[in-house]
Scaffold this active site. Structure first.
Site, PDB file in Angstrom:
ATOM      1  N   GLU A   7       0.634  -1.297   0.085  1.00  0.00           N
ATOM      2  CA  GLU A   7      -0.264   0.415  -0.569  1.00  0.00           C
ATOM      3  C   GLU A   7       1.370   1.233   0.025  1.00  0.00           C
ATOM      4  OE1 GLU A   7      -2.312   3.393   0.617  1.00  0.00           O
ATOM      5  OE2 GLU A   7      -2.954   1.825  -0.638  1.00  0.00           O
TER       6      GLU A   7
ATOM      7  N   GLY B 124     -10.320   4.577  -0.983  1.00  0.00           N
ATOM      8  CA  GLY B 124     -12.319   5.328  -0.597  1.00  0.00           C
ATOM      9  C   GLY B 124     -12.778   4.901   0.518  1.00  0.00           C
TER      10      GLY B 124
ATOM     11  N   ASN C  66     -15.028   7.165   2.531  1.00  0.00           N
ATOM     12  CA  ASN C  66     -15.842   7.883   1.712  1.00  0.00           C
ATOM     13  C   ASN C  66     -17.110   7.514   2.000  1.00  0.00           C
ATOM     14  OD1 ASN C  66     -16.487   5.201   2.280  1.00  0.00           O
ATOM     15  ND2 ASN C  66     -16.848   4.647   0.051  1.00  0.00           N
TER      16      ASN C  66
ATOM     17  N   TRP D  72     -16.303  11.423  -6.664  1.00  0.00           N
ATOM     18  CA  TRP D  72     -15.334  10.388  -6.938  1.00  0.00           C
ATOM     19  C   TRP D  72     -15.955   8.893  -6.975  1.00  0.00           C
ATOM     20  CZ3 TRP D  72     -17.696  13.139  -2.210  1.00  0.00           C
ATOM     21  CH2 TRP D  72     -16.378  14.796  -2.192  1.00  0.00           C
ATOM     22  N   HIS D  73     -16.634   8.979  -8.031  1.00  0.00           N
ATOM     23  CA  HIS D  73     -17.066   8.539  -8.465  1.00  0.00           C
ATOM     24  C   HIS D  73     -15.954   7.923  -9.723  1.00  0.00           C
ATOM     25  CE1 HIS D  73     -21.052   8.219  -6.195  1.00  0.00           C
ATOM     26  NE2 HIS D  73     -19.636   8.082  -5.305  1.00  0.00           N
TER      27      HIS D  73
ATOM     28  N   ASN E 285     -18.163   2.260  -3.958  1.00  0.00           N
ATOM     29  CA  ASN E 285     -17.597   1.336  -2.833  1.00  0.00           C
ATOM     30  C   ASN E 285     -17.908   0.046  -3.315  1.00  0.00           C
ATOM     31  OD1 ASN E 285     -15.263   1.081  -1.288  1.00  0.00           O
ATOM     32  ND2 ASN E 285     -16.915   0.690   0.267  1.00  0.00           N
TER      33      ASN E 285
END
Length: 583
Positions: free
Chosen positions: A36, A99, A103, A504-505, A551
């Site tokens: 990560e 996210g 989110n 944010w999609h 998500n």
């Protein structure tokens, strides 16, 4: 240089990567490495702002995002350099869970027609009946049972019921019914138009990210799973046209990991950038940067999609505001149809926010945010440099298709009309148009300065009506008054074009399709066409953005592709995964 070998290597622990790490290591037969780019959030050490049911404090923390990433939201006129819009910030998570750690926690699957359209456009096996088992597999629905729901999955899903909503949310629901919309209970099983309590990936008023759900203590103790945080992938390693691993910059220095198969899950902006930097994409563009062409795939970085959005907000009277005991600010959603020619049913969405910011002014203002669920506009991701240290150029081209503009203008009118219903008029005053502007972003950062500024403004907003209206008109609003917009089509169109933002999609930039489709990037099992040893499993593979917050569909994609990978593994094999925020 330190070296590692693994069967599955997952680089980037986002919404998809954490799922893959869990599923691919579960049997104990495969060595798995999860990398990560951001910091880890181990069990029982998650930061309070990450766990908070109110997400915006964590979202505006620069330590949690790719700080240098900026995007063009509006169409860019490439033949008119002087007319180019400004690049704007676009928050993309950079920490374990991606996210899902930042989110809004909306657990929205979308509509069966979304996935039937995927299959009809070449994503074989991704129709509603093909994806439903994986939606069920990921979830533990705490409210509903039956053939459309799961009850043992890692992600808890629940709904906050109206009896505990603040007055603003209850009034918004009543106003939607007054406007002619039917009330529903379960947005993930009732697929018509109507308003409903929003499903959230949240248990006992705490966020449940994929890092929390899929990388619990028992998973992390697996001897065949290694997790490396704060480690950024710099390049894919390639031998005789096959991807054989990655090189990365780890906290202890350079790192090389080898494996037989790589699965990229870096998200819709960074996955195509990683492919492009490594020679997979439109050949002419790659050669312009001096990048050797591994596979000439013209679809890489194209087909980029987002849900274009705008809002109408209003002052909430004291008695209807969110009380401190309830952290959650989003309770009510509305799915509706525009009637636009060529648009499917349920092509629009609206959500009521009973709190618009962490600061005192945020508690005083409520919003109806509306967006186009199924946009026609398409953007692109391209390189500005061959270096992995340089962010790609992202052009969303929101509203470049006139049908999206018309629908968002109509959505703004609908939001204003709902505020004008008796139920909302009883608890709000002075509606005005709003956008997620750079000024709003600046105020979203938690700081002493912002707390002082918003406290002063909040004091004025709770003062006399004449003062409130003056402050809203001259300090808060960033456009013409709402009544002028609704009376003048030209003013409304200018506001919508200039103020539109995304939610944010980002999706679709490495889309699935048939092997012979020249615009497809991956096949239905996530394999990159023409590149052995490489797959993608994230929102970038979506042929079209679903009628949903992305998500839960992204988690479904990771579940489905990990199952496909494991079905090909009769015994111990070598493979490798590159995941969420690791480009």
């Amino acid at each position: 240089m330190q070296t590692l070998e693994a069967d599955f290597i997952i680089v980037g622990g986002g919404s998809a990567g954490c799922v893959l790490a869990n599923r691919l290591s579960a049997s104990g037969r495969h060595r798995v490495v999860l990398i990560e780019a951001g910091r880890d959030q181990p069990p029982d050490r998650e930061e309070p702002a990450i766990l908070d049911s109110y997400p915006r404090v964590a979202y505006f923390n620069p330590a949690n995002i790719w700080a240098d990433l900026k995007v063009f939201l509006e169409p860019v006129p490439h033949n008119d350099p002087a007319g180019q819009p400004k690049a704007k910030r676009y928050e993309q998570a950079r920490l374990m869970g991606g996210g899902s750690s930042l989110n809004d926690m909306q657990a929205n699957r979308g509509l069966p027609s979304d996935y039937d359209d995927w299959a009809a456009n070449g994503a074989e096996g991704w129709d509603w009946q093909g994806v439903l088992p994986f939606f069920r597999k990921l979830e533990r629905d705490m409210d509903f049972a039956g053939p459309l729901h799961g009850d043992t999955g890692p992600i808890p899903i629940r709904r906050i019921q109206p009896e505990v909503w603040p007055g603003f949310s209850r009034a918004a629901a009543a106003a939607m019914v007054e406007a002619g919309f039917l009330p529903m209970q379960d947005q993930n099983a009732e697929f018509g138009d109507g308003c409903f309590p929003i499903a959230i990936s949240n248990a006992y008023d705490r966020r449940v990210s994929t890092a929390i759900a899929y990388l619990d203590n028992s998973t992390r103790r697996r001897s065949n799973l290694t997790i490396i945080a704060d480690c950024r992938v710099e390049a894919l390693t390639i031998s005789d046209g096959r991807v054989t691993g990655v090189t990365a910059r780890a906290p202890d220095g350079p790192l090389a990991i080898s494996g037989a198969e790589t699965i990229i899950c870096a998200g819709a902006l960074h996955s195509p950038a990683m492919l492009l930097r490594n020679g997979i994409g439109p050949a002419a563009e790659l050669r312009a940067f001096g990048i050797p062409v591994l596979a000439d795939r013209r679809g890489v970085g194209r087909n980029l999609q987002e849900h274009p959005a705008l809002s109408v907000s209003a002052y909430i009277r004291r008695e209807a505001r969110l009380q401190p005991a309830l952290r959650r600010h989003t309770h009510l959603g509305l799915r509706y149809s525009s009637g636009q020619a060529g648009a499917p049913q349920g092509d629009m969405y609206m959500v009521a926010l009973s709190k618009t910011g962490w600061h005192p002014v945020g508690l005083q203002l409520g919003s109806l945010v509306t967006w186009v669920n199924r946009p026609f506009s398409r953007g692109k991701v391209v390189l500005t440099s061959a270096s992995a240290a340089v962010e790609p150029r992202v052009e969303f081209a929101l509203l470049s298709d006139r049908r999206d503009l018309d629908r968002l203008m109509s959505g703004l009118r609908l939001a204003a009309g709902i505020f004008d219903q008796p139920a909302l008029r009883a608890v709000t005053d002075d509606p005005f148009p709003t956008s997620y502007s750079e000024r709003v972003r600046d105020l979203g950062i938690v700081s002493t300065k912002n707390r002082i500024l918003t406290s002063i403004l909040a004091f004025g907003l709770d003062g006399p009506a004449w003062l409130r209206r003056k402050l809203l008109r001259h300090v808060v609003t960033e456009g013409a008054p709402l009544e002028r917009m609704l009376a003048d089509e030209e003013i409304l169109e200018h506001f919508v074009r200039s103020a539109v933002h995304g939610v944010w999609h980002a999706s679709g930039s490495c889309r699935m399709g048939a092997h012979g489709d020249p615009d497809a990037v991956v096949t239905a099992d996530g394999r990159v066409i023409g590149v052995p040893g490489l797959r993608i499993a994230d929102a970038s593979v979506m042929p079209s953005v679903p009628s949903a917050n992305t998500n839960i569909p992204t988690i479904m994609i990771a579940e489905k592709i990990s199952a496909a990978i494991l079905s090909e593994q009769p015994g111990p094999t070598a493979a490798m995964v590159v995941s969420a925020d690791a480009s």
